[in-house]
Write a protein that holds these residues in place. Structure first.
Motif, PDB file in Angstrom:
ATOM      1  N   LYS A 193      24.504  45.642 -57.375  1.00 30.19           N
ATOM      2  CA  LYS A 193      25.713  45.692 -56.636  1.00 30.19           C
ATOM      3  C   LYS A 193      26.585  46.853 -57.015  1.00 30.19           C
ATOM      4  CE  LYS A 193      28.323  42.714 -54.693  1.00 30.19           C
ATOM      5  NZ  LYS A 193      28.004  41.789 -53.429  1.00 30.19           N
ATOM      6  N   LEU A 194      26.712  47.278 -58.211  1.00 30.73           N
ATOM      7  CA  LEU A 194      27.446  48.527 -58.657  1.00 30.73           C
ATOM      8  C   LEU A 194      26.960  49.736 -57.754  1.00 30.73           C
ATOM      9  CD1 LEU A 194      29.661  49.848 -60.028  1.00 30.73           C
ATOM     10  CD2 LEU A 194      28.199  49.783 -62.122  1.00 30.73           C
ATOM     11  N   GLU A 196      25.587  49.997 -54.972  1.00 26.43           N
ATOM     12  CA  GLU A 196      25.846  49.953 -53.426  1.00 26.43           C
ATOM     13  C   GLU A 196      27.203  50.087 -53.410  1.00 26.43           C
ATOM     14  OE1 GLU A 196      25.818  46.465 -49.595  1.00 26.43           O
ATOM     15  OE2 GLU A 196      25.075  45.938 -51.826  1.00 26.43           O
ATOM     16  N   SER A 197      28.211  49.821 -54.024  1.00 22.13           N
ATOM     17  CA  SER A 197      29.410  49.930 -53.993  1.00 22.13           C
ATOM     18  C   SER A 197      29.879  51.523 -54.122  1.00 22.13           C
ATOM     19  CB  SER A 197      30.415  49.378 -54.929  1.00 22.13           C
ATOM     20  OG  SER A 197      30.245  49.284 -56.340  1.00 22.13           O
ATOM     21  N   LEU A 198      29.126  52.155 -55.166  1.00 25.62           N
ATOM     22  CA  LEU A 198      29.443  53.568 -55.551  1.00 25.62           C
ATOM     23  C   LEU A 198      28.844  54.514 -54.547  1.00 25.62           C
ATOM     24  CD1 LEU A 198      28.895  53.537 -59.609  1.00 25.62           C
ATOM     25  CD2 LEU A 198      31.133  53.832 -58.028  1.00 25.62           C
ATOM     26  N   TYR A 200      29.205  54.126 -51.311  1.00 21.59           N
ATOM     27  CA  TYR A 200      30.432  54.303 -50.576  1.00 21.59           C
ATOM     28  C   TYR A 200      31.642  55.090 -51.138  1.00 21.59           C
ATOM     29  CZ  TYR A 200      27.919  51.069 -47.526  1.00 21.59           C
ATOM     30  OH  TYR A 200      27.060  50.396 -46.735  1.00 21.59           O
ATOM     31  N   GLU A 201      31.705  54.935 -52.215  1.00 22.74           N
ATOM     32  CA  GLU A 201      32.960  55.590 -53.180  1.00 22.74           C
ATOM     33  C   GLU A 201      32.608  57.153 -52.991  1.00 22.74           C
ATOM     34  OE1 GLU A 201      36.177  56.251 -55.537  1.00 22.74           O
ATOM     35  OE2 GLU A 201      35.703  54.693 -54.128  1.00 22.74           O
TER      36      GLU A 201
END
Length: 380
Positions: A193-194, A196-198, A200-201
């Protein structure tokens, strides 16, 4: 910005059993086998491939952590390495290349605070190029602000979460304002999960700051999300180089088609061709597809079909190309989609579609495959 030409790096292999007694030299193993590529200013270039394909060796050669056998490496017109073929050898030490690098393990200094971790690369510069204390503080706080770590500047680095440590490692690489940023699987230690978010960041930061970057990963989803362009590697060679959509939709060989995403592969022979429309005869029927490739009639080929290009229906559509009948073997609910595995003759074809459509195993169905979404892959 970055230009790599004819890069070769070999390592000692194991001696063959017969040659040990004779004292023969060990065989050389090509970790990087004469590869070339250019990375334009402001882009993110990804080296993608399985373990042992040479992607990290290539990155370490650019960083100066490995010494290539031959080839040239230039950054912004400055030659960092040149060697081989009797030419004068140039090999700028890693600490003098001025490149930023983020490692897989982050390499955070545990005894330092967040601020001190980021400030350290500036503090150890040679006196002539070392910024003053005020400028160091300003640059550190500016990059921490960008990474959303400014409020944690005084915290011990080991008391950060995994995602925060990853951003700290990135901040430390950016604070020296490098012409080129090298990233060696920086997200692989994070949970899904982390990670995936990172992704895009990291993509947002790279584009907002205009950082020219080389990214190494074995994760094809990561490569598709982040990259301006991708080099798919195997056995020290670049198998295909192009933009993410181009490589996904038009792989030039079976290895690339298998490594980038999921595909169904159906062997056949080119039966006819009219302009860009091919007819391929397979063991279970004829497939029509569109391809700009130039492959003669009679050539053995493989048709690559992405699961999302296969439509499953309970009724016949009529006079449409590539409609086959089969029986559902199994299905899997994936959340955003449902996968059906359908037996068609000797083949098992995976279809991915709307999660609202879920068909019981054992049901007779019709498969429809759009000719514009099928890819012709040469055998070998």
């Amino acid at each position: 910005m970055l230009c790599v030409k004819n890069l070769v790096k070999t390592f000692d292999g194991e001696r063959r059993r017969r040659s040990r007694a004779a004292g023969a030299e060990p065989a050389r193993v090509f970790a990087v086998n004469d590869i070339s590529f250019d990375v334009p200013n402001g882009s993110l270039f990804t080296l993608l491939g399985p373990s042992g394909c040479g992607k990290t060796t290539t990155l370490r050669s650019i960083a100066g952590l490995e010494r290539p056998d031959s080839g040239t490496i230039e950054v912004g017109g400055r030659v960092l390495f040149a060697g081989g073929s009797g030419a004068k050898t140039v090999n700028v030490p890693a600490n003098e290349r001025g490149l930023g690098m983020v490692f897989q393990s982050y390499a955070i200094w545990p005894h330092m605070s967040v601020f001190d971790n980021v400030a350290f690369p500036l503090q150890v510069k040679k006196r002539a190029s070392r910024p003053g204390k005020k400028e160091i503080a300003e640059r550190v706080m500016r990059v921490l602000q960008t990474m959303e770590l400014a409020d944690l500047a005084d915290r011990q680095a080991t008391k950060l979460s995994g995602g925060q440590q990853q951003r700290l490692a990135l901040a430390r690489a950016l604070v020296i304002e490098p012409p080129l940023l090298l990233l060696d699987e920086p997200l692989s230690n994070l949970d899904a999960k982390l990670r995936e978010s990172l992704r895009y960041e990291l993509k947002r930061l790279q584009r907002e700051l205009g950082i020219t970057s080389v990214y190494v990963t074995h994760d094809q989803v990561e490569a598709l999300v982040l990259s301006t362009s991708i080099a798919v590697m195997k056995g020290g060679n670049v198998m295909q180089l192009g933009r993410p959509r181009e490589i996904y939709e038009n792989p030039n060989c079976r290895f690339v088609a298998e490594f980038i995403g999921t595909s169904n592969f159906i062997a056949g022979t080119v039966a006819a061709r009219e302009n860009d429309r091919y007819a391929v005869d397979t063991a279970d029927g004829r497939l029509l597809l569109d391809s700009a490739a130039s492959i003669p009639v009679g050539t053995e080929v493989v048709v690559s079909i992405r699961p999302e290009a296969v439509e499953v229906g309970a009724t016949r559509a009529g006079e449409v190309p590539n409609e086959w009948t089969g029986k559902v073997l199994t299905r899997a609910f994936l959340g955003e989609a449902v996968d059906h595995v359908v037996a068609v003759g000797k083949h098992e074809i995976r279809a991915r579609g709307n999660p609202a459509v879920s068909i019981e195993p054992g049901t007779e169905v019709y498969l429809r495959m759009d000719p514009g979404k099928l890819t012709l892959v040469p055998v070998g």
